[in-house]
Design a protein around this motif. Structure first.
Motif, mmCIF file in Angstrom:
data_model
loop_
_atom_site.group_PDB
_atom_site.id
_atom_site.type_symbol
_atom_site.label_atom_id
_atom_site.label_comp_id
_atom_site.label_asym_id
_atom_site.label_seq_id
_atom_site.Cartn_x
_atom_site.Cartn_y
_atom_site.Cartn_z
ATOM 1 N N LEU A 119 -29.467 -29.339 -19.442
ATOM 2 C CA LEU A 119 -28.806 -30.597 -19.092
ATOM 3 C C LEU A 119 -28.518 -30.682 -17.602
ATOM 4 C CD1 LEU A 119 -26.369 -31.318 -22.019
ATOM 5 C CD2 LEU A 119 -28.654 -32.189 -21.609
ATOM 6 N N TYR A 131 -21.170 -34.780 -20.751
ATOM 7 C CA TYR A 131 -22.249 -35.642 -21.257
ATOM 8 C C TYR A 131 -21.770 -36.358 -22.506
ATOM 9 C CZ TYR A 131 -22.670 -31.611 -24.311
ATOM 10 O OH TYR A 131 -22.383 -30.593 -25.174
ATOM 11 N N PRO A 147 -25.986 -36.913 -19.335
ATOM 12 C CA PRO A 147 -25.078 -36.017 -18.628
ATOM 13 C C PRO A 147 -24.617 -36.676 -17.341
ATOM 14 C CG PRO A 147 -27.313 -35.094 -18.774
ATOM 15 C CD PRO A 147 -27.389 -36.542 -19.087
#
Lengths: 245, 460
Positions: free
Chosen positions: B389, B445, B454
């Protein structure tokens, strides 16, 4: 504001008095705590700190142990996941309780095999909830009649769990497919609509469900800031003087 | 003054003589007493005490002496009897005993040794039952279920706390009032005040050994953890307190608080390292390493920036392990287990073991480890999720699931778990069990349908 771990809003005064004194070790208070567990199960209240005190009494006086009360306490603690309560209860149970049944059934006198089996079953549920495998949680709960027996005493068990699941979802989700949410909540059709609209206050739009923005799911960039005070540098400054160049 | 000289006590192997001398006394005393759990302290005849008062100073000193780990059972029994009679004398004479403790760290040494012996006796008894092959010792242990019983040990600690009114005194100090006003006849004497105070630390330890982590922290409600605290005068007490508080926090999944505790004491130790060339150094340096291992565990659960001193030392001692822990996944599991095993307290079970079913006497360590490892497994994918992420501002969930070769449903679970576990209770004020929920994630996120959004992060 946070709430201290040992605080319970609905705790009666006489329980509070026992918890704060040496009577919490007195085997005679066992029955009072047990009644309190029954009350929590019926009235949908919850008092982790008192329940741990009862488990401690059982730990010290194994002959007083009531299996049903232990499993009720564990089931109650599931309803507050993802808090560590379930694990904290497990820590106070006898060390052999999690030993796999295969080794234990080989023993001639595994006296509390039924308790051990029940605790391990509940531990499976706890891990599924912890891992956010919600659809598997509902499937597992339905898979065995023993589960129905174990949660029977806890009024509104499924509803309480569903609310906790919804809470964790609301922290991470802004929009979710209806089918996924159905499996997570273990609900379909009308029941689903009623819970999602009525209890959660979320909007169903065709095949998606929208969760209103809140502090947790807005995913704002966080700025990691350090507040450094001068005296935190005192050491560095002193070192600079102390150590010869 | 610095507290590091109290390593003057001889090391464990050297002092069997003094115990043997006392054995005769104890045997004589045991005949007079019927043991029955909690009452035993009350049942001791105080006549025999009176005869012994003349050598009380030597008995005070003896109570603080370490007992050899491999001492035979009779010595362990005798030592228990000695403690009972000493504490009985201190607690149940007519009024407070007029004695000065031999040194300012004596009270700590006594309580420390008392609990150490309780701890090692329980472990030993459990091991004998588990192995099930030493008939002679099994018989002895079976016949004396109350020796080193948890009720008697707790009774001693609570009685010392109550007699000394130490909690009331500490509460008064917190309010900036004069503690002597509430100290009473006993608590105004330094012998009782010190014993009472260190009994609180002793309770913290006993509760933790028994797996009751919330009660362990609750016990310290009246003690303020700072450098002015009384325990800070005795290095070993200071050290022990932070170890057990930190460990209890870790088991309550309050990793930020655990790291804060471990860091505090480790920084302190690193600054005073040069003073510690004495007998205590070994035990301190062992606990020191244990706490670094625990910090490694906590940091893996809760990535955070550490103090530079700690970070450097951690990388030196556990560099490889830390890397694996932080990477997560199934490969990290053996490392978590190894570090937990080597750095947890020596857990005990409070009741006598089941001598008839050796297999039922599982080592309590295995029990607590199993519970802990479940939590590790729940969390082990968080590092993986985060590492991906970090690279994106939005991400298609199914695509990410493809990268990771897992079902989208599994990935959704991981995302939920990571988000949940980054919310932690962190202490701000009041008792140790108090705290506020803080979102500790440096990477936030939310899921929007099949997309993960995110928000970018870390600015300094």
């Amino acid at each position: 504001m946070g709430v201290p771990f040992d605080y319970a809003p609905d705790r009666p005064e006489h329980i509070d008095a026992i918890l704060n004194g040496l009577d919490r070790y007195n085997p005679e208070t066992t029955s009072i705590f047990q009644e309190y567990v029954v009350q929590q199960c019926e009235e949908k209240t919850y008092d982790a700190y008192a329940n741990l005190a009862l488990l401690k009494l059982y730990q010290f006086n194994p002959h007083l142990t009531k299996d049903e009360t232990i499993t009720n306490i564990l089931v109650k603690s599931l309803t507050v996941f993802p808090s560590p309560d379930f694990s904290l209860c497990l820590h106070l149970l006898p060390p052999h309780i999690l030993t796999p049944a295969s080794t234990q059934s080989a023993l001639p006198a595994a006296g509390d095999a039924p308790l051990s089996e029940a605790v391990q079953k509940l531990n499976v549920l706890n891990n599924l909830l912890g891992q956010a495998s919600y659809s598997q949680f509902w499937a597992t709960l339905d898979s065995d009649d023993l589960y129905a027996d174990l949660v029977a005493d806890v009024a509104g068990f499924e509803e309480l769990i569903r609310i906790r699941i919804a809470l964790t979802i609301s922290q991470s989700v802004r929009e979710i497919e209806r089918s996924v949410l159905e499996s997570w909540l273990g609900l379909q059709s009308e029941g689903f609509d009623k819970f999602v609209n009525g209890v959660c206050g979320w909007e169903i739009e065709g095949t998606v469900v929208k969760v209103p923005l809140n502090k947790e799911n807005e995913a704002k960039g966080t700025i990691v800031r350090e507040n450094v005070k001068v005296d935190q540098f005192a050491r560095v400054i002193r070192r600079a003087y102390e150590q010869p160049a | 003054m610095s507290a590091f000289q109290n390593g003057g006590a001889p090391s464990r192997a050297m002092d069997e003589d003094s115990d043997i001398e006392e054995e005769a006394l104890a045997a004589d005393y045991r005949e007079q007493v019927q043991y029955e759990g909690m009452e035993e302290l009350e049942q001791v005849s105080s006549m025999s005490m009176a005869q012994q008062t003349d050598d009380i100073q030597s008995r005070l000193a003896a109570a603080a002496q370490p007992l050899d780990f491999s001492a035979p059972l009779e010595v362990k029994f005798a030592s228990y009897d000695n403690y009972c009679s000493l504490f009985h004398f201190i607690l149940n004479s007519d009024g407070p005993v007029d004695l000065e403790p031999p040194s300012y760290y004596w009270a700590w040494d006594v309580i420390d040794e008392f609990i150490y012996q309780f701890n090692s006796f329980c472990s030993y008894r459990n091991r004998v039952a588990r192995q099930g092959n030493n008939e002679e010792e099994i018989t002895i242990l079976r016949e004396a279920p109350n020796t080193w019983g948890c009720y008697s040990v707790l009774n001693v600690l609570y009685s010392l706390i109550q007699r000394s009114q130490i909690n009331e005194q500490l509460a008064a100090m917190k309010r900036n009032e004069e503690p002597m006003a509430v100290a009473g006849d006993y608590g105004s004497k330094s012998l009782y005040r010190m014993l009472g105070y260190f009994s609180i630390i002793g309770l913290l330890r006993v509760h933790c050994l028994l797996g009751d982590f919330s009660l362990a922290l609750k016990t310290l409600d009246d003690i303020e953890l700072n450098k002015k605290a009384m325990f800070a005068r005795v290095m070993a007490a200071h050290f022990t307190t932070y170890y057990y508080v930190g460990f209890s926090y870790m088991m309550m999944r309050r990793y930020a608080d655990a790291i804060r505790m471990f860091s505090h004491i480790l920084i302190y130790v690193s600054r005073t390292k040069n003073f510690q060339k004495n007998a205590q150094y070994d035990s301190i340096s062992k606990k020191n390493d244990q706490m670094y291992a625990l910090i490694a565990i906590c940091v893996a659960f809760h990535p955070t920036r550490l103090d530079d001193t700690i970070h450097t030392a951690l990388r030196e001692k556990y560099g490889d392990q830390l890397l694996k822990l932080q990477r997560g996944g199934p490969e990290s599991l053996p490392i978590f287990e190894e570090l937990f095993r080597s750095s947890c307290p020596k857990f005990i079970s409070p009741t006598p073991p089941d001598f008839d079913n050796p297999e039922l006497n599982v080592d309590p360590l295995e029990h607590h480890l199993a519970i802990f490892m479940d939590e590790v497994k729940t969390n082990m994918w968080s590092p993986t999720v985060k590492s991906y992420l970090r690279l994106y501002t939005t991400m298609d969930l199914k695509k990410l699931a493809g990268f990771l070769e897992v079902e989208p449903e599994k990935l959704r679970g991981w995302l939920l778990v990571n988000k949940q576990r980054s919310r932690q209770i962190r202490w701000t004020d009041n008792g140790l069990l108090d705290g506020e929920i803080v979102n500790s994630n440096d990477l936030d996120y939310a899921m929007q349908g099949v997309r993960i959004a995110p928000s970018s992060d870390i600015t300094c």
